[in-house]
Design a protein around this motif. Structure first.
Motif, PDB file in Angstrom:
ATOM      1  N   LEU A 102      49.087  -5.294  14.318  1.00 49.47           N
ATOM      2  CA  LEU A 102      48.535  -6.430  13.237  1.00 49.47           C
ATOM      3  C   LEU A 102      47.134  -6.239  12.982  1.00 49.47           C
ATOM      4  N   ARG A 103      46.395  -5.712  13.966  1.00 54.29           N
ATOM      5  CA  ARG A 103      44.916  -5.784  13.633  1.00 54.29           C
ATOM      6  C   ARG A 103      44.629  -4.467  12.943  1.00 54.29           C
ATOM      7  N   VAL A 104      45.467  -3.318  13.467  1.00 57.31           N
ATOM      8  CA  VAL A 104      45.029  -2.075  12.532  1.00 57.31           C
ATOM      9  C   VAL A 104      45.564  -2.421  10.938  1.00 57.31           C
ATOM     10  N   ALA A 105      46.667  -3.189  10.787  1.00 57.45           N
ATOM     11  CA  ALA A 105      47.115  -3.258   9.409  1.00 57.45           C
ATOM     12  C   ALA A 105      46.074  -4.107   8.605  1.00 57.45           C
ATOM     13  N   CYS A 106      45.530  -5.087   9.217  1.00 56.23           N
ATOM     14  CA  CYS A 106      44.565  -5.853   8.620  1.00 56.23           C
ATOM     15  C   CYS A 106      43.214  -5.037   8.169  1.00 56.23           C
TER      16      CYS A 106
ATOM     17  N   VAL B 184      41.976  -4.095   4.358  1.00 55.98           N
ATOM     18  CA  VAL B 184      40.380  -4.311   4.166  1.00 55.98           C
ATOM     19  C   VAL B 184      39.871  -3.024   3.589  1.00 55.98           C
ATOM     20  N   ILE B 185      40.004  -2.079   4.298  1.00 55.81           N
ATOM     21  CA  ILE B 185      39.266  -0.680   3.950  1.00 55.81           C
ATOM     22  C   ILE B 185      39.974  -0.285   2.864  1.00 55.81           C
ATOM     23  N   THR B 186      41.134  -0.243   2.707  1.00 56.66           N
ATOM     24  CA  THR B 186      41.753   0.104   1.193  1.00 56.66           C
ATOM     25  C   THR B 186      41.217  -0.441   0.093  1.00 56.66           C
ATOM     26  N   GLY B 187      41.100  -1.763   0.300  1.00 54.12           N
ATOM     27  CA  GLY B 187      40.440  -2.637  -0.851  1.00 54.12           C
ATOM     28  C   GLY B 187      38.953  -2.166  -1.123  1.00 54.12           C
ATOM     29  N   ILE B 188      38.232  -1.901  -0.139  1.00 54.42           N
ATOM     30  CA  ILE B 188      36.790  -1.305  -0.379  1.00 54.42           C
ATOM     31  C   ILE B 188      36.999  -0.197  -0.706  1.00 54.42           C
ATOM     32  N   ALA B 189      37.819   0.961  -0.398  1.00 61.81           N
ATOM     33  CA  ALA B 189      37.923   2.231  -0.999  1.00 61.81           C
ATOM     34  C   ALA B 189      38.385   1.989  -2.405  1.00 61.81           C
TER      35      ALA B 189
ATOM     36  N   ALA C 222      35.624  -1.822  10.735  1.00 57.89           N
ATOM     37  CA  ALA C 222      36.436  -1.551  11.827  1.00 57.89           C
ATOM     38  C   ALA C 222      35.903  -1.876  13.183  1.00 57.89           C
ATOM     39  N   VAL C 223      34.521  -1.693  13.390  1.00 58.10           N
ATOM     40  CA  VAL C 223      33.626  -2.075  14.562  1.00 58.10           C
ATOM     41  C   VAL C 223      33.920  -3.586  14.889  1.00 58.10           C
ATOM     42  N   GLY C 224      34.067  -4.575  13.568  1.00 64.23           N
ATOM     43  CA  GLY C 224      34.216  -5.656  13.861  1.00 64.23           C
ATOM     44  C   GLY C 224      35.566  -6.418  14.303  1.00 64.23           C
ATOM     45  N   MET C 225      36.430  -5.880  13.969  1.00 62.23           N
ATOM     46  CA  MET C 225      37.884  -5.759  14.472  1.00 62.23           C
ATOM     47  C   MET C 225      38.070  -5.366  15.790  1.00 62.23           C
ATOM     48  N   PHE C 226      37.425  -4.381  16.085  1.00 64.41           N
ATOM     49  CA  PHE C 226      37.467  -3.882  17.609  1.00 64.41           C
ATOM     50  C   PHE C 226      36.833  -5.062  18.491  1.00 64.41           C
TER      51      PHE C 226
ATOM     52  N   LEU D 122      47.634   4.933  -6.241  1.00 68.17           N
ATOM     53  CA  LEU D 122      47.517   5.243  -4.770  1.00 68.17           C
ATOM     54  C   LEU D 122      47.107   4.316  -3.830  1.00 68.17           C
ATOM     55  N   TYR D 123      46.046   3.726  -4.550  1.00 69.79           N
ATOM     56  CA  TYR D 123      45.341   2.686  -3.430  1.00 69.79           C
ATOM     57  C   TYR D 123      46.467   1.249  -3.488  1.00 69.79           C
ATOM     58  N   VAL D 124      46.970   1.128  -4.648  1.00 70.28           N
ATOM     59  CA  VAL D 124      48.004  -0.058  -4.420  1.00 70.28           C
ATOM     60  C   VAL D 124      49.093   0.349  -3.482  1.00 70.28           C
ATOM     61  N   VAL D 125      49.579   1.248  -3.409  1.00 71.23           N
ATOM     62  CA  VAL D 125      50.704   1.834  -2.541  1.00 71.23           C
ATOM     63  C   VAL D 125      50.257   1.663  -1.114  1.00 71.23           C
ATOM     64  N   ALA D 126      48.972   2.132  -0.850  1.00 68.58           N
ATOM     65  CA  ALA D 126      48.375   2.239   0.605  1.00 68.58           C
ATOM     66  C   ALA D 126      48.191   0.717   0.988  1.00 68.58           C
ATOM     67  N   TRP D 127      47.758  -0.054  -0.038  1.00 72.39           N
ATOM     68  CA  TRP D 127      47.479  -1.365   0.528  1.00 72.39           C
ATOM     69  C   TRP D 127      48.776  -2.324   0.778  1.00 72.39           C
ATOM     70  N   ILE D 128      49.734  -1.898  -0.147  1.00 69.83           N
ATOM     71  CA  ILE D 128      51.109  -2.633   0.075  1.00 69.83           C
ATOM     72  C   ILE D 128      51.757  -2.310   1.520  1.00 69.83           C
ATOM     73  N   ALA D 129      51.376  -0.766   1.844  1.00 69.93           N
ATOM     74  CA  ALA D 129      51.927  -0.453   3.125  1.00 69.93           C
ATOM     75  C   ALA D 129      51.288  -1.043   4.158  1.00 69.93           C
ATOM     76  N   PHE D 130      49.969  -1.207   4.244  1.00 72.56           N
ATOM     77  CA  PHE D 130      49.212  -1.790   5.161  1.00 72.56           C
ATOM     78  C   PHE D 130      49.344  -3.237   5.251  1.00 72.56           C
ATOM     79  N   GLY D 131      49.586  -4.018   4.125  1.00 72.02           N
ATOM     80  CA  GLY D 131      49.845  -5.146   4.112  1.00 72.02           C
ATOM     81  C   GLY D 131      51.323  -5.855   4.542  1.00 72.02           C
ATOM     82  N   LEU D 132      52.386  -4.915   4.482  1.00 67.12           N
ATOM     83  CA  LEU D 132      53.562  -5.084   4.536  1.00 67.12           C
ATOM     84  C   LEU D 132      53.718  -4.995   6.316  1.00 67.12           C
ATOM     85  N   VAL D 133      53.091  -3.812   6.731  1.00 64.15           N
ATOM     86  CA  VAL D 133      53.191  -3.698   8.228  1.00 64.15           C
ATOM     87  C   VAL D 133      52.480  -4.861   8.931  1.00 64.15           C
ATOM     88  N   GLY D 134      51.364  -5.111   8.443  1.00 63.40           N
ATOM     89  CA  GLY D 134      50.786  -6.464   8.734  1.00 63.40           C
ATOM     90  C   GLY D 134      51.561  -7.550   9.077  1.00 63.40           C
ATOM     91  N   LEU D 135      52.244  -8.023   8.121  1.00 63.75           N
ATOM     92  CA  LEU D 135      53.063  -8.995   7.862  1.00 63.75           C
ATOM     93  C   LEU D 135      54.382  -9.214   8.684  1.00 63.75           C
TER      94      LEU D 135
END
Lengths: 336, 697
Positions: B22-26, B30-35, B56-60, B153-166
């Motif tokens: 969950l943490r990695v997905a979140c 966020v990083i995909t949004g920044i990119a 990344a450091v903050g999540m860790f 491409l960013y939308v696809v990556a963000w969706i993937a992270f989001g769904l994995v996180g959910l």
């Protein structure tokens, strides 16, 4: 609600259960989702950017699935009790082994209990079973359990729950707690025998061998003694030395008072049977008065679990000498 | 419970979240949004890179301190968030909010810093859910600037992270719950279906916000000739020659967009996207007009006047009666002619230059070159008079005689052209009807083709087209119509620009390609100005809806799919999956092989193995069914069990012979099941006996 002996759900009915899932505390998730989507729609509609609208549509789809999907999961979930005990004591946990078609949270309602998760998970197989604990508050006979199954799959955004009735594979008799026994008159001592120091024995233990009398149980034939004595010899079991008593239980209408009285009745029966006194239990069940001898705590607990309350004018637990005829028949709960 | 208690209860920290997925997905979302914000130019590399590392450091740090969050971190993070808001409002103070950079870029920076601060205090599942939701705001800000499908491409990556996180969120909440592959596929399918339905039914976005009048220079240099049309080399344009597919002519100027429109030129333009346009409605985006025809080429006699008003530039001239406003934003994708394309009639122009050159013929010339990345916005007043209104207008009015004569001038008398035009329009009572009659005649009697023979020396384009092969493209067709109109006394001119191009429902932009360059006719109607008529092709001007367009595009895309190749790929994939499945289910050991074949034989004989039966017991049953008193099946089962559980493996030869004996046994068993029965049934056939040297017997 006082425990009702022999509760049965009519065939095909779902007593206490509802087929319609309902959300659990939906206000904040719904308000948040509507606010986000409304703000998004406003920005997208007036921002002129197609990607904003496209991404917003994906968010809308995800939120819709996350908010409504669990209702379908709960609707389709099927729970069954694989294994359950036959006897329990009020206030003590009872463990049921359950299986579910999908991962759901199960919270027993009648009898109540803590929530547990049942169903396939990351570290369990598809047919994995899990334990659901009941905490029956009072005595009674349960043929089914009313439980709330809940789920928030697939996204964990909003929990939906549904009440279901799950049939138990065997009836669960919840007996009362062991209460303080009534004060009983001292038992007249058995003066038979010459030994000044006698060790007490339990009823049913082998006591010796004697010649066979017609009518003796053929399984009690003692072959070594028979060979030695050249005549058929049988084992003789220790019999009760005390006089049988009848414990009459009439419970009041108040459920709490009835429970306390049932506890004392059980305590009294157990004290008597532990002392070797044959006990005939006189209770009122759903089908009428029932008078039969009980062998121990388990049988007495079952009888008291089935006892109905508030159906007679007289209340209380009394101990009276029992007629010999009552003790000559089948003993409930006796082991062979 | 009081309100304070309710608030306290709502803000009570939740139990620590232990799920790493969950943490990695979140963090990934966020990083995909920044990119994505960085890709759309809303963040600098420094801000984007630094924010990525800090998230990344903050999540860790949050993960490591999840059981006991650091007590002093909340005040620091709150102060950082407040500081970010103060910085944001400072950025907006004193700014004229019409440029994209003045609002959306600081907004993106603000969202990023809030996410960075939040990343250091996410011990519980609820906090991680807020991070996931926060990544949505970053994607929204980036999506507002995205103009091509590459953003997908960013939308696809963000969706993937989001769904994995959910899904991980559900797994954590349910103490180990998981979705099976079918469940995940069904979930994705439903989400996609709902998204498409919502996209189809929602109205198209409108470009109405005052905040969205972008203009950006892409570093275009000042051109040396004020008001001149630039070649791609920066010099004033020369007569263009057939050039490259993107319109450049290599010798200066852009094909079709120069000081001359030479209809003798032959060439074809490609499908490169030259610009993308966001508009409230599709229009012909006019670049320039021509009034002087010499029989082969058009020339423009325009007096351009520079306007030093600064952006936004008010266009001289009044608004047509009953005009509708139309806002267009042009995103230049290729080096383009320094013409400010617009829908007629331009009213205001947001352009990244200090001056623009305006002419009376609606031509707007930029003083700087326009290259990829340049953006400008035009507010036009689009007039759409009804046919009845145009019929009532008299083209003889409204123009000064000198101006009128300019638009009636012909290089020489066209007797044949005039006679033809007169005959075509003999029964047309009004100028509008005459125009429609000519269009109808052209549609019936000419053909569109870009593959036409070159114009010979001394030949006139119009004579050759109307009385020769009657084949040509937009230049020949529109020129012929303009000449015919002039010959019967109706003022007309040639206009060049771009047709809207295909509409992309995802980006909500018209993607104008090089081949969308077009020439059409403009006819003067007093009170309504120059009205455009396109005799070349009937281009629908209906407002497209994203859903209908998407469905059409999907249908066309499906029709264009190479079905043979797709079928081949599907077949190969099915074969591969079947092979993988077979490999996975293949028995790993000899004993397993024997067991499976025994069970298969039993199934064929109508007797399945019961769950409580051992292999030996089952084999004994099969012996009875087959009527085999020697117990051949049982012997095989004993061998298999000895191998599997006793470690007593048969020799390879024995094992092979045992397997070879099974088909005959199976046939005997089936016969026994059909007719014989356990007693008196036919015995095993010859050769179907267990090997004599079986291990363990």
């Amino acid at each position: 609600m006082s425990p009702t002996a022999g509760r049965h759900a009519p065939a095909g009915a779902v007593r206490g259960g509802t087929r319609v899932p309902r959300p659990v505390r939906p206000f904040i998730p719904l308000l948040s989702s509507v606010t986000v989507l409304g703000a998004w729609a406003l920005v997208a509609h007036n921002g002129g950017a197609g990607w904003v609208q496209a991404v917003g549509d994906i968010v809308a789809g995800t939120l819709l699935v996350g908010l409504v999907g669990p209702a379908a999961v709960v609707w389709r979930a099927r729970l069954r009790v694989v294994d359950s005990p036959t006897d329990a004591t009020a206030g003590m946990p009872v463990e049921l082994l359950c299986a579910a078609t999908t991962r759901v949270g199960v919270r027993p309602l009648e009898p109540s209990g803590p929530e547990a998760f049942v169903g396939p998970g990351r570290h369990t197989a598809a047919d994995a079973r899990a334990t659901v604990t009941l905490l029956p508050g009072g005595r009674g006979v349960h043929h089914e359990v009313v439980a709330a199954v809940s789920s928030a799959a697939p996204f964990g955004l909003l929990w939906w729950t549904r009440r279901i009735v799950v049939r138990l594979p065997v009836a669960l008799h919840v007996g009362p707690r062991l209460g303080a026994p009534l004060s009983l008159p001292p038992r007249p001592d058995d003066v038979g025998g010459s030994s000044t120091r006698r060790a007490t024995t339990d009823v049913g233990e082998p006591r010796g061998v004697r010649p066979y009398h017609p009518g003796d149980n053929r399984r009690r034939v003692h072959w070594p003694a028979t060979a030695h004595a050249a005549e058929l010899m049988v084992r003789e079991m220790e019999g009760p030395t005390a006089e049988p008593v009848t414990v009459t239980v009439r419970l009041p209408g108040d459920p709490a008072a009835a429970e306390r009285l049932a506890e004392r009745a059980l305590g009294t029966v157990v004290a008597l049977t532990d002392a070797g006194t044959p006990v005939v239990l006189d209770t009122v069940e759903a089908g009428g008065v029932r008078v039969a001898q009980v062998a121990g705590r388990r049988a007495a607990g079952r009888r008291l679990a089935r006892t109905v309350d508030g159906h007679t004018r007289s209340e209380g637990v009394t101990v009276t000498p029992a007629p010999r005829a009552r003790t000559a028949g089948r003993v409930e709960g006796a082991t062979r | 419970m009081s309100i304070l208690d309710t608030v306290r209860r709502a803000n009570r920290p939740g139990p620590p979240e232990h799920s790493v997925a969950l943490r990695v997905a979140c963090a990934g979302a966020v990083i995909t949004g920044i990119a994505a914000c960085r890709a759309e130019g809303e963040l600098t590399w420094t801000v984007a890179g630094g924010a990525t590392v800090l998230v990344a450091v903050g999540m860790f740090v949050s993960y490591r301190t999840r059981e006991r969050p650091l007590p002093w971190i909340k005040p620091i993070l709150a102060a950082a968030a407040v500081g970010a808001f103060i910085w944001f409002f400072e950025q907006l103070t004193g700014q004229v909010v019409y440029d994209v950079n003045t609002v959306e870029n600081p907004l993106a920076v603000l969202f990023v810093w809030v996410q960075v601060a939040h990343a250091y205090d996410v011990p519980a599942r609820r906090d991680l859910a807020f991070s996931l939701a926060g990544s949505t705001s970053l994607m929204a800000v980036a999506a507002a600037q995205a103009i091509d499908l590459g953003f997908g491409l960013y939308v696809v990556a963000w969706i993937a992270f989001g769904l994995v996180g959910l899904v991980a969120m559900w797994g954590s909440a349910s103490e180990g719950g998981r979705l099976r592959a079918q469940g995940i596929a069904a979930t994705l399918g439903v989400v996609a279906a709902i998204s498409v339905v919502v996209l189809a039914v929602l109205p198209a976005p409108q470009v109405a916000g005052r905040i969205d009048y972008p203009a950006r220079s892409a570093g275009g240099l000042d051109l040396p000739v004020p008001g001149g049309l630039a070649g791609d080399g920066g010099a004033a344009s020369e007569p263009a020659k057939p050039g490259s597919p993107d319109g450049r002519s290599r010798v200066g100027g852009f094909l079709g967009f120069a000081n001359r429109l030479d209809t003798a030129l032959r060439g074809s333009l490609g499908s490169q996207v030259v610009m993308r346009v966001r508009a409230q409605r599709p229009s012909y985006w006019i670049g320039e007009t021509f009034d002087d025809w010499d029989g082969v080429a058009w020339k423009a006699n325009r007096n351009g006047r520079p306007l030093f008003a600064g952006s936004p530039f008010p266009v001289p001239g009044g608004a047509p009666v009953g005009a509708q406003p139309d806002l267009q934003t042009f995103y230049i994708a290729q080096p383009s002619p320094n013409l400010v394309f617009h829908a007629d009639t331009a009213r205001e122009v947001w352009f990244p230059a200090r001056d623009l050159i305006f002419s009376d013929d609606s031509t707007i010339v930029s003083p700087i070159g326009l290259g990829p990345g340049a953006i400008y916005t035009v507010q036009s007043d689009v007039d759409t008079p009804t046919p009845a209104e145009l019929r009532a207008a008299n083209p003889d009015e409204g123009l000064l005689p000198s101006t009128r004569s300019k638009y009636l001038e012909l290089p020489h008398p066209y007797p044949h052209v005039t006679a033809l035009a007169v005959s075509i329009t003999a029964h047309a009572p009004s100028a509008y009807d005459k125009v429609q009659a000519l269009i109808a005649w052209i549609a019936r009697h000419t053909r569109y083709s870009t593959d036409i023979p070159p114009l010979g020396p001394g030949q006139d384009t119009v004579d050759e087209f109307l009385f020769g092969n009657r084949e040509g493209f937009c230049e020949q067709i529109s020129t012929s119509m303009a000449v015919m109109l002039r010959s019967i006394g109706i003022p007309a001119r040639e206009a060049v620009g771009y047709v809207p191009g295909p509409y992309n429902p995802i980006t909500d932009l018209y993607e104008v390609e090089a081949k969308d360059a077009h020439a059409w006719v403009q006819v003067w109607f007093p009170g309504y100005g120059w009205q455009s008529f396109d005799p070349t092709a009937s281009v629908p001007l209906a407002n497209p809806t994203p859903g209908v367009t998407l469905l059409h595009d999907v249908a066309h895309a499906l029709a264009r799919l190479p079905w043979v190749a797709v079928a081949a790929v599907v077949a190969v994939a099915a074969v591969a999956m079947g092979a993988l499945r077979w490999l996975r289910r293949r028995p790993r050991s000899w004993a397993e092989q024997v067991a499976r074949r025994i069970e298969r034989a039993g199934r064929a004989a109508g007797r399945r193995r019961l769950p409580q039966e051992t292999l030996a017991e089952y084999a004994s049953v099969l012996d009875r069914v087959a009527g085999d008193r020697s117990g051949t099946w049982r012997a095989l089962a004993d061998m298999a069990e000895a191998s599997a559980y006793g470690g007593r493996h048969p020799t390879p030869e024995t094992g092979r012979r045992a397997l070879r004996s099974i088909p005959a046994l199976r046939a005997a068993t089936r016969r026994g099941a059909r007719g014989g029965g356990p007693d008196g049934g036919p015995g095993p056939t010859a050769g179907a006996s267990a090997p004599a040297d079986a291990v363990g017997r």
